[in-house]
Scaffold this active site. Structure first.
Site, mmCIF file in Angstrom:
data_model
loop_
_atom_site.group_PDB
_atom_site.id
_atom_site.type_symbol
_atom_site.label_atom_id
_atom_site.label_comp_id
_atom_site.label_asym_id
_atom_site.label_seq_id
_atom_site.Cartn_x
_atom_site.Cartn_y
_atom_site.Cartn_z
ATOM 1 N N CYS A 44 0.820 -1.215 0.000
ATOM 2 C CA CYS A 44 0.000 0.000 0.000
ATOM 3 C C CYS A 44 0.856 1.268 0.000
ATOM 4 C CB CYS A 44 -0.877 0.040 1.231
ATOM 5 S SG CYS A 44 -1.966 -1.372 1.386
ATOM 6 N N ARG B 161 5.636 -0.098 -5.906
ATOM 7 C CA ARG B 161 5.548 -0.867 -4.662
ATOM 8 C C ARG B 161 4.616 -2.066 -4.804
ATOM 9 N NH1 ARG B 161 6.589 2.659 0.033
ATOM 10 N NH2 ARG B 161 5.087 1.465 1.205
ATOM 11 N N TRP C 230 -2.891 -2.718 -1.535
ATOM 12 C CA TRP C 230 -2.465 -4.107 -1.787
ATOM 13 C C TRP C 230 -3.273 -4.936 -0.804
ATOM 14 C CZ3 TRP C 230 0.121 -7.998 1.016
ATOM 15 C CH2 TRP C 230 0.702 -9.020 0.245
ATOM 16 N N ASN D 66 -2.282 2.340 5.786
ATOM 17 C CA ASN D 66 -1.363 1.236 5.473
ATOM 18 C C ASN D 66 -1.150 0.455 6.759
ATOM 19 O OD1 ASN D 66 -1.081 2.332 2.986
ATOM 20 N ND2 ASN D 66 1.089 2.866 3.187
ATOM 21 N N GLY D 67 -1.027 -0.864 6.636
ATOM 22 C CA GLY D 67 -0.803 -1.684 7.822
ATOM 23 C C GLY D 67 -1.982 -2.619 8.049
ATOM 24 N N GLU E 248 18.089 -17.887 -5.527
ATOM 25 C CA GLU E 248 17.764 -16.564 -6.079
ATOM 26 C C GLU E 248 17.254 -16.693 -7.518
ATOM 27 O OE1 GLU E 248 17.117 -13.849 -4.969
ATOM 28 O OE2 GLU E 248 17.421 -12.378 -6.537
ATOM 29 N N LYS F 212 13.507 -15.599 -8.730
ATOM 30 C CA LYS F 212 13.299 -14.628 -9.813
ATOM 31 C C LYS F 212 12.386 -15.195 -10.882
ATOM 32 C CE LYS F 212 14.458 -11.691 -8.399
ATOM 33 N NZ LYS F 212 15.294 -11.100 -7.362
ATOM 34 N N GLU G 66 8.751 -15.551 -9.590
ATOM 35 C CA GLU G 66 7.961 -14.338 -9.366
ATOM 36 C C GLU G 66 7.689 -13.557 -10.654
ATOM 37 O OE1 GLU G 66 9.799 -11.531 -6.668
ATOM 38 O OE2 GLU G 66 11.764 -11.833 -7.552
ATOM 39 N N HIS H 116 18.124 -36.698 -2.734
ATOM 40 C CA HIS H 116 17.356 -37.073 -1.552
ATOM 41 C C HIS H 116 15.878 -36.730 -1.699
ATOM 42 C CE1 HIS H 116 21.001 -38.142 0.595
ATOM 43 N NE2 HIS H 116 21.538 -36.988 0.194
ATOM 44 N N LYS I 181 6.696 -4.251 -3.687
ATOM 45 C CA LYS I 181 8.115 -3.912 -3.577
ATOM 46 C C LYS I 181 8.526 -3.740 -2.120
ATOM 47 C CE LYS I 181 12.133 -2.871 -5.212
ATOM 48 N NZ LYS I 181 12.918 -4.056 -5.604
HETATM 49 C C1 F6R Z 1 12.445 -10.681 -4.781
HETATM 50 C C2 F6R Z 1 12.113 -9.583 -3.927
HETATM 51 C C3 F6R Z 1 11.675 -9.857 -2.534
HETATM 52 C C4 F6R Z 1 12.456 -8.952 -1.571
HETATM 53 C C5 F6R Z 1 11.950 -9.121 -0.132
HETATM 54 C C6 F6R Z 1 12.770 -8.302 0.851
HETATM 55 O O1 F6R Z 1 12.799 -10.238 -6.046
HETATM 56 O O2 F6R Z 1 12.194 -8.460 -4.326
HETATM 57 O O3 F6R Z 1 11.839 -11.192 -2.200
HETATM 58 O O4 F6R Z 1 13.799 -9.278 -1.674
HETATM 59 O O5 F6R Z 1 10.618 -8.750 -0.053
HETATM 60 O O6 F6R Z 1 12.717 -6.953 0.527
HETATM 61 P P1 F6R Z 1 13.735 -5.923 1.146
HETATM 62 O O7 F6R Z 1 15.087 -6.225 0.600
HETATM 63 O O8 F6R Z 1 13.231 -4.587 0.740
HETATM 64 O O9 F6R Z 1 13.705 -6.133 2.643
#
Ligand code: F6R
Length: 607
Positions: free
Chosen positions: A2, A27, A72, A98-99, A480, A484, A487, A503, A602
């Site tokens: 949000c 975001r 959101w 927000n929250g 990672e 990627k 998502e 395993h 984000k």
């Molecule tokens: C993956 C991604 C999320 C963030 C996670 C932590 O591409 O962007 O998994 O890495 O939400 O976010 P930060 O680094 O802002 O604490």
């Protein structure tokens, strides 16, 4: 997640709010709305993008005070009614929030029993009605917000627009709010980035702070009635400048920015002749570094993967026990905190609620936490007080890319610094820092010649699932890469340390199953090669990320992507790049919204 943007001044509020919300789009959100005060409050809100909201906002919507929100969904589906702002029954108070209000079910029941008709399924709407009731009991707007929030449990970044008094009252608890001070005008936002186009003078509200925006300026106070310590600070203009330039998407731009952002991160922090790193923000003397018994690193998602690489670097270079923790689990497992240990909170946004809660838990139990953070002045950075800024610059795509490489670089510099204070020799330290200083050029070289990424896209894009394998520092890179691709392209992905594959996950393999293997020419290579043979024997299609010149391994793969050679522990900084590109191009090939993948945010400001 949000977003909040509010304005009070002499200009037309509606275009300012829409522009502010557009700056918060990165975001992640699913609906948006604004409330504008003229002779009365008018609310426009809808599901979809800010552009959808813009199309329903009438051009003649006059008024120079307003609040806007991108939602959101947490409580209640994605509907027009659940979008913010929410109004009091008399239409004289509008709120955005927000929250999460944790006791909203009880409050909703109570308000309904009192005869109030709730118009949404959200937890937030109750706040508008609670404030309204307090005003009805004769309280001032500030005291009405205070009373309403005393009845609620949870987190809030809250703005309440009062029609009669023509003011905006804001309150923060666990969800960021920043006030912007302009010339005869003021702003409120959940994100300083949205303010920097208008002003560099801001007040970061702390938990328990309130702010009142009125035509006579901004006043701050505390929810409990006391005075606030909040003061005006100047933010960096560059945070507002992120645009796509010549790139079609932020994600691609940010992948390509990695050489430069890495240079920013390591610049001035390498002591070449001493073979050392220098992270001044930690403010730790060699003696203090010698005494640290163990290190814990906390983060979520991509930041967690950076922690997992960092902990290996710390153990390897400094021989200090180190562990990486999932931040969202940390606090609730009643962790044993050692006041002599060192904790790192790693976060791009510096606002991740799970990580922030873990920081507070450690501090409450007497532990010392340092931030490894991108966004300057963010909540986690301020809560930690000390640490390292990774200097990636604004990261706008939801999927984190350049923050990962800078987190790994910063943690590697720390590993060298603590290593040199203990057992790491000058010669060993030199090897690492020299190799690190070459990485930006090596990434540039790789980006100029990316290898058969399109072939790899063809191999994964219609797969039912993709398995990612790696050993040692390549195991977190595998995680990672899987995160990627999952998502951005919505393909189920699984990541395993390569030796663990037999395993269990091996059961998934059948003719043509894509397996992405990360195998630089390090001490793990031979063992990984055996695991590749095991996959091939079951018909798997191998996409290999390997070191330039390792033709023997490349020949074992169906698709081989070479990256430049570096020092073993630094390999994640190079091997991750083709995986970022694989996710990006697969997402594109499948028609996905690569910069704003569905359901993701984000800045994840709820637990
Ligand atoms: C993956 C991604 C999320 C963030 C996670 C932590 O591409 O962007 O998994 O890495 O939400 O976010 P930060 O680094 O802002 O604490």
């Amino acid at each position: 997640m949000c977003g909040i943007f509010g304005y009070l001044g002499g200009r037309a509020a509606s275009p300012l709010l829409l522009e502010g919300l557009r700056r918060l789009e990165y975001r992640g959100y699913d609906s948006a709305g604004i409330a504008i005060l003229n002779s009365k409050i008018t609310v426009n809100k809808c599901i979809g993008r800010v552009a959808d909201l813009e199309s329903i906002v009438p051009a003649e919507l006059h008024g120079s005070i307003g609040i806007g929100h991108t939602r959101w969904a947490t409580h209640g589906g994605v509907t027009d009614a659940n979008a913010h702002p929410h109004m009091s029954e008399d239409g004289k108070i509008a709120i955005i929030h927000n929250g999460i209000i944790e006791n909203s079910r009880a409050l909703r029941r109570w308000l309904t029993a009192e005869g109030i008709l709730l118009k949404s399924e959200t937890d937030s709407e109750v706040i508008a009605h609670l404030i309204h009731r307090a005003v009805g009991d004769g309280l001032s707007p500030v005291n009405a917000v205070r009373r309403a929030l005393r009845h609620t449990r949870g987190t809030w970044g809250l703005c309440a627009l009062f029609a009669e008094e023509r003011i905006i009252v804001c309150a923060r608890n666990g969800s960021p709010l920043v006030v912007g001070i302009g010339d005869g005008e003021s702003f409120i936002s959940s994100d300083p980035q949205a303010l920097s186009a208008h002003t560099q003078q801001v007040i970061f509200l702390e938990d328990g702070d309130m702010a009142v925006l009125s035509p006579s300026g901004v006043e701050t106070c505390r929810l409990d009635g006391g005075s606030s310590d909040a003061s005006v600070t100047t933010i960096d203009e560059s945070w507002g400048e992120a645009d796509m330039g010549d790139f079609p998407h932020f994600m691609l731009k940010e992948i390509h920015e990695q050489p430069e952002s890495l240079r920013q991160c390591i610049s001035g922090r390498i002591l070449k002749s001493d073979g050392n790193g220098r992270l001044n923000g930690l403010d730790l003397t060699p003696k203090e570094l010698q005494r640290i018994p163990h290190i814990r690193l906390l983060g979520c998602g991509t930041a967690l993967h950076a922690c997992q690489v960092g902990r290996l670097a710390i153990e390897q270079l400094a021989r200090v026990p180190a562990l990486a923790h999932v931040a969202s689990e940390f606090r609730y497992n009643d962790p044993v905190i050692d006041s002599t240990a060192l904790y790192f909170a790693v976060s791009q946004s510096g606002e991740t609620a799970d990580t922030l809660s873990a920081v507070k838990e450690i501090q409450l139990k007497g532990g010392q936490v340092m931030g490894v953070i991108n966004v300057v002045g963010s909540s986690i950075a301020r809560q930690c007080g000390r640490g390292v800024y990774i200097h990636s610059g604004p990261e706008q795509a939801v999927a984190s890319t350049k923050a990962f490489t800078n987190m790994v670089a910063a943690l590697t510099l720390f590993s060298v610094q603590i290593g040199r204070a203990r057992t790491l020799s000058v010669a060993q330290g030199k090897k690492v820092v020299q190799a690190l200083s070459k990485i930006p050029d090596q990434i540039e070289r790789y980006l100029a010649n990316q290898g058969p990424i399109e072939e790899a896209v063809e191999a994964v894009k219609d797969a039912r699932h993709v398995l990612f394998l790696g050993r040692g520092p390549s195991a977190p890179v595998a995680r990672e890469g899987a995160l990627k691709l999952m998502e951005i392209a919505y393909i189920p992905c699984l990541a395993y340390p390569a030796g663990e594959m037999k395993h269990g996950p091996i059961a998934l393999l059948e003719e043509g199953s894509p397996v992405v293997v990360i195998a630089p020419k390090d001490k793990f290579r031979q063992k990984t090669l055996s695991n590749v043979q095991e996959c091939k024997a079951r018909g798997a299609k191998i996409i290999l990320i390997h070191e330039e010149g390792d033709d023997e391994f490349a020949e074992e793969a169906d698709i081989a992507i070479a990256v430049p050679k570096t020092n073993g522990i630094l390999s994640p900084l190079l091997t991750v790049i083709p995986l970022q590109l694989l996710a990006y191009h697969t997402g594109l090939a499948l028609g996905c919204d690569v910069d704003k993948p569905r359901n993701l945010a984000k800045s994840v400001t709820v637990e």
